[in-house]
Write a protein that holds these residues in place. Sequence first.
Motif, PDB file in Angstrom:
ATOM      1  N   VAL A 137       0.847  -1.193   0.000  1.00  0.00           N
ATOM      2  CA  VAL A 137       0.000   0.000   0.000  1.00  0.00           C
ATOM      3  C   VAL A 137       0.881   1.242   0.000  1.00  0.00           C
ATOM      4  O   VAL A 137       1.756   1.398   0.847  1.00  0.00           O
ATOM      5  CB  VAL A 137      -0.955   0.018   1.225  1.00  0.00           C
ATOM      6  N   GLU A 138       0.646   2.120  -0.960  1.00  0.00           N
ATOM      7  CA  GLU A 138       1.388   3.371  -1.081  1.00  0.00           C
ATOM      8  C   GLU A 138       1.143   4.250   0.143  1.00  0.00           C
ATOM      9  O   GLU A 138       0.024   4.342   0.623  1.00  0.00           O
ATOM     10  CB  GLU A 138       0.834   4.121  -2.280  1.00  0.00           C
ATOM     11  N   GLY A 139       2.200   4.876   0.636  1.00  0.00           N
ATOM     12  CA  GLY A 139       2.063   5.863   1.697  1.00  0.00           C
ATOM     13  C   GLY A 139       2.153   5.332   3.110  1.00  0.00           C
ATOM     14  O   GLY A 139       2.022   6.097   4.070  1.00  0.00           O
ATOM     15  N   VAL A 140       2.400   4.030   3.286  1.00  0.00           N
ATOM     16  CA  VAL A 140       2.538   3.475   4.632  1.00  0.00           C
ATOM     17  C   VAL A 140       3.963   3.734   5.114  1.00  0.00           C
ATOM     18  O   VAL A 140       4.930   3.335   4.475  1.00  0.00           O
ATOM     19  CB  VAL A 140       2.216   1.966   4.658  1.00  0.00           C
ATOM     20  N   ALA A 141       4.090   4.416   6.247  1.00  0.00           N
ATOM     21  CA  ALA A 141       5.405   4.737   6.803  1.00  0.00           C
ATOM     22  C   ALA A 141       5.891   3.653   7.760  1.00  0.00           C
ATOM     23  O   ALA A 141       7.077   3.334   7.791  1.00  0.00           O
ATOM     24  CB  ALA A 141       5.362   6.082   7.525  1.00  0.00           C
ATOM     25  N   SER A 142       4.977   3.098   8.574  1.00  0.00           N
ATOM     26  CA  SER A 142       5.390   2.044   9.498  1.00  0.00           C
ATOM     27  C   SER A 142       4.236   1.103   9.805  1.00  0.00           C
ATOM     28  O   SER A 142       3.066   1.482   9.748  1.00  0.00           O
ATOM     29  CB  SER A 142       5.939   2.634  10.798  1.00  0.00           C
ATOM     30  N   ILE A 143       4.624  -0.134  10.128  1.00  0.00           N
ATOM     31  CA  ILE A 143       3.676  -1.200  10.464  1.00  0.00           C
ATOM     32  C   ILE A 143       4.186  -1.850  11.741  1.00  0.00           C
ATOM     33  O   ILE A 143       5.338  -2.281  11.804  1.00  0.00           O
ATOM     34  CB  ILE A 143       3.612  -2.257   9.339  1.00  0.00           C
ATOM     35  N   GLU A 144       3.322  -1.920  12.752  1.00  0.00           N
ATOM     36  CA  GLU A 144       3.697  -2.578  14.006  1.00  0.00           C
ATOM     37  C   GLU A 144       2.656  -3.641  14.324  1.00  0.00           C
ATOM     38  O   GLU A 144       1.472  -3.334  14.462  1.00  0.00           O
ATOM     39  CB  GLU A 144       3.773  -1.553  15.138  1.00  0.00           C
ATOM     40  N   SER A 145       3.100  -4.885  14.421  1.00  0.00           N
ATOM     41  CA  SER A 145       2.187  -6.008  14.643  1.00  0.00           C
ATOM     42  C   SER A 145       2.279  -6.506  16.075  1.00  0.00           C
ATOM     43  O   SER A 145       3.369  -6.645  16.622  1.00  0.00           O
ATOM     44  CB  SER A 145       2.542  -7.169  13.714  1.00  0.00           C
ATOM     45  N   SER A 146       1.125  -6.797  16.667  1.00  0.00           N
ATOM     46  CA  SER A 146       1.044  -7.401  17.995  1.00  0.00           C
ATOM     47  C   SER A 146       0.134  -8.622  17.881  1.00  0.00           C
ATOM     48  O   SER A 146      -1.006  -8.510  17.416  1.00  0.00           O
ATOM     49  CB  SER A 146       0.455  -6.423  19.015  1.00  0.00           C
ATOM     50  N   PHE A 147       0.643  -9.774  18.312  1.00  0.00           N
ATOM     51  CA  PHE A 147      -0.112 -11.012  18.213  1.00  0.00           C
ATOM     52  C   PHE A 147      -0.877 -11.271  19.504  1.00  0.00           C
ATOM     53  O   PHE A 147      -0.322 -11.157  20.594  1.00  0.00           O
ATOM     54  CB  PHE A 147       0.829 -12.187  17.912  1.00  0.00           C
ATOM     55  N   SER A 148      -2.129 -11.632  19.350  1.00  0.00           N
ATOM     56  CA  SER A 148      -2.972 -11.960  20.497  1.00  0.00           C
ATOM     57  C   SER A 148      -2.582 -13.335  21.021  1.00  0.00           C
ATOM     58  O   SER A 148      -2.479 -14.291  20.259  1.00  0.00           O
ATOM     59  CB  SER A 148      -4.445 -11.962  20.067  1.00  0.00           C
ATOM     60  N   LEU A 149      -2.385 -13.431  22.335  1.00  0.00           N
ATOM     61  CA  LEU A 149      -2.097 -14.716  22.955  1.00  0.00           C
ATOM     62  C   LEU A 149      -3.380 -15.448  23.319  1.00  0.00           C
ATOM     63  O   LEU A 149      -3.393 -16.663  23.462  1.00  0.00           O
ATOM     64  CB  LEU A 149      -1.240 -14.521  24.206  1.00  0.00           C
ATOM     65  N   GLY A 150      -4.438 -14.704  23.480  1.00  0.00           N
ATOM     66  CA  GLY A 150      -5.730 -15.285  23.824  1.00  0.00           C
ATOM     67  C   GLY A 150      -6.748 -14.183  23.998  1.00  0.00           C
ATOM     68  O   GLY A 150      -6.393 -13.036  24.257  1.00  0.00           O
ATOM     69  N   GLN A 151      -7.988 -14.530  23.870  1.00  0.00           N
ATOM     70  CA  GLN A 151      -9.068 -13.553  23.994  1.00  0.00           C
ATOM     71  C   GLN A 151      -9.651 -13.642  25.398  1.00  0.00           C
ATOM     72  O   GLN A 151     -10.056 -14.712  25.840  1.00  0.00           O
ATOM     73  CB  GLN A 151     -10.140 -13.847  22.953  1.00  0.00           C
ATOM     74  N   VAL A 152      -9.681 -12.527  26.080  1.00  0.00           N
ATOM     75  CA  VAL A 152     -10.192 -12.479  27.441  1.00  0.00           C
ATOM     76  C   VAL A 152     -11.694 -12.215  27.444  1.00  0.00           C
ATOM     77  O   VAL A 152     -12.438 -12.805  28.207  1.00  0.00           O
ATOM     78  CB  VAL A 152      -9.455 -11.403  28.266  1.00  0.00           C
ATOM     79  N   LYS A 153     -12.136 -11.343  26.553  1.00  0.00           N
ATOM     80  CA  LYS A 153     -13.567 -11.035  26.449  1.00  0.00           C
ATOM     81  C   LYS A 153     -13.872 -10.634  25.023  1.00  0.00           C
ATOM     82  O   LYS A 153     -13.094  -9.922  24.391  1.00  0.00           O
ATOM     83  CB  LYS A 153     -13.953  -9.896  27.392  1.00  0.00           C
ATOM     84  N   ALA A 154     -15.013 -11.069  24.553  1.00  0.00           N
ATOM     85  CA  ALA A 154     -15.524 -10.624  23.257  1.00  0.00           C
ATOM     86  C   ALA A 154     -17.014 -10.481  23.396  1.00  0.00           C
ATOM     87  O   ALA A 154     -17.693 -11.376  23.892  1.00  0.00           O
ATOM     88  CB  ALA A 154     -15.188 -11.639  22.164  1.00  0.00           C
ATOM     89  N   SER A 155     -17.528  -9.347  22.982  1.00  0.00           N
ATOM     90  CA  SER A 155     -18.960  -9.130  23.055  1.00  0.00           C
ATOM     91  C   SER A 155     -19.388  -8.292  21.878  1.00  0.00           C
ATOM     92  O   SER A 155     -18.690  -7.388  21.457  1.00  0.00           O
ATOM     93  CB  SER A 155     -19.321  -8.402  24.360  1.00  0.00           C
ATOM     94  N   ARG A 156     -20.534  -8.605  21.342  1.00  0.00           N
ATOM     95  CA  ARG A 156     -21.151  -7.800  20.287  1.00  0.00           C
ATOM     96  C   ARG A 156     -22.399  -7.116  20.837  1.00  0.00           C
ATOM     97  O   ARG A 156     -23.153  -6.517  20.104  1.00  0.00           O
ATOM     98  CB  ARG A 156     -21.541  -8.678  19.091  1.00  0.00           C
ATOM     99  N   VAL A 157     -22.629  -7.261  22.146  1.00  0.00           N
ATOM    100  CA  VAL A 157     -23.812  -6.702  22.780  1.00  0.00           C
ATOM    101  C   VAL A 157     -23.483  -5.339  23.359  1.00  0.00           C
ATOM    102  O   VAL A 157     -22.674  -5.223  24.287  1.00  0.00           O
ATOM    103  CB  VAL A 157     -24.345  -7.644  23.888  1.00  0.00           C
ATOM    104  N   LEU A 158     -24.081  -4.288  22.797  1.00  0.00           N
ATOM    105  CA  LEU A 158     -23.853  -2.939  23.296  1.00  0.00           C
ATOM    106  C   LEU A 158     -24.562  -2.753  24.636  1.00  0.00           C
ATOM    107  O   LEU A 158     -25.644  -3.283  24.852  1.00  0.00           O
ATOM    108  CB  LEU A 158     -24.377  -1.906  22.288  1.00  0.00           C
ATOM    109  N   PRO A 159     -23.969  -1.981  25.527  1.00  0.00           N
ATOM    110  CA  PRO A 159     -24.559  -1.781  26.867  1.00  0.00           C
ATOM    111  C   PRO A 159     -25.686  -0.750  26.827  1.00  0.00           C
ATOM    112  O   PRO A 159     -25.506   0.407  27.209  1.00  0.00           O
ATOM    113  CB  PRO A 159     -23.379  -1.294  27.698  1.00  0.00           C
TER     114      PRO A 159
END
Length: 160
Positions: A137-159
Amino acid sequence: MKVAESSKIDLSTLDRKILRALQEDGRMTIQALADRVGLSASPCLRRIRQMEKAGIIAGYSATVDQKAVGLPVSVFISIKLERQRARELDAFAAAIGGWPEVMECYLMTGQFDFLLRVVCADLEAYEHFLREKLTQVEGVASIESSFSLGQVKASRVLPL
């Protein structure tokens, strides 16, 4: 990049109950939903249709377990662009818009311009994504990746 206009829509207590119930179980029948919120089926369905028309209910989908379908790796990628002008921001958004690996993309404040959540099968698949797509992709100056070790919480339900 299209940004949704924020318009405050007043939701009644009953509308909020309907939305909470639908977020928890989108396959619930209208009758079961109506019983749960204390309405008859017709007015309940009418409220749902009004919220769909107003864009409050944006759609319906199934939640699929990413590990069960062979995509166990989640990577959070911070992107910094060379320039933060509208044209460059829009170009980046357009470039990544059709990539199925990108599950979410946020325009950010702070040190980075975008935050992406990408899913893939393994490190080799991520490397391919990085080399063949993201770094192209043109114009990208930097890319920093962080890998998830595990998911602690996931919700699609808005409060609501």
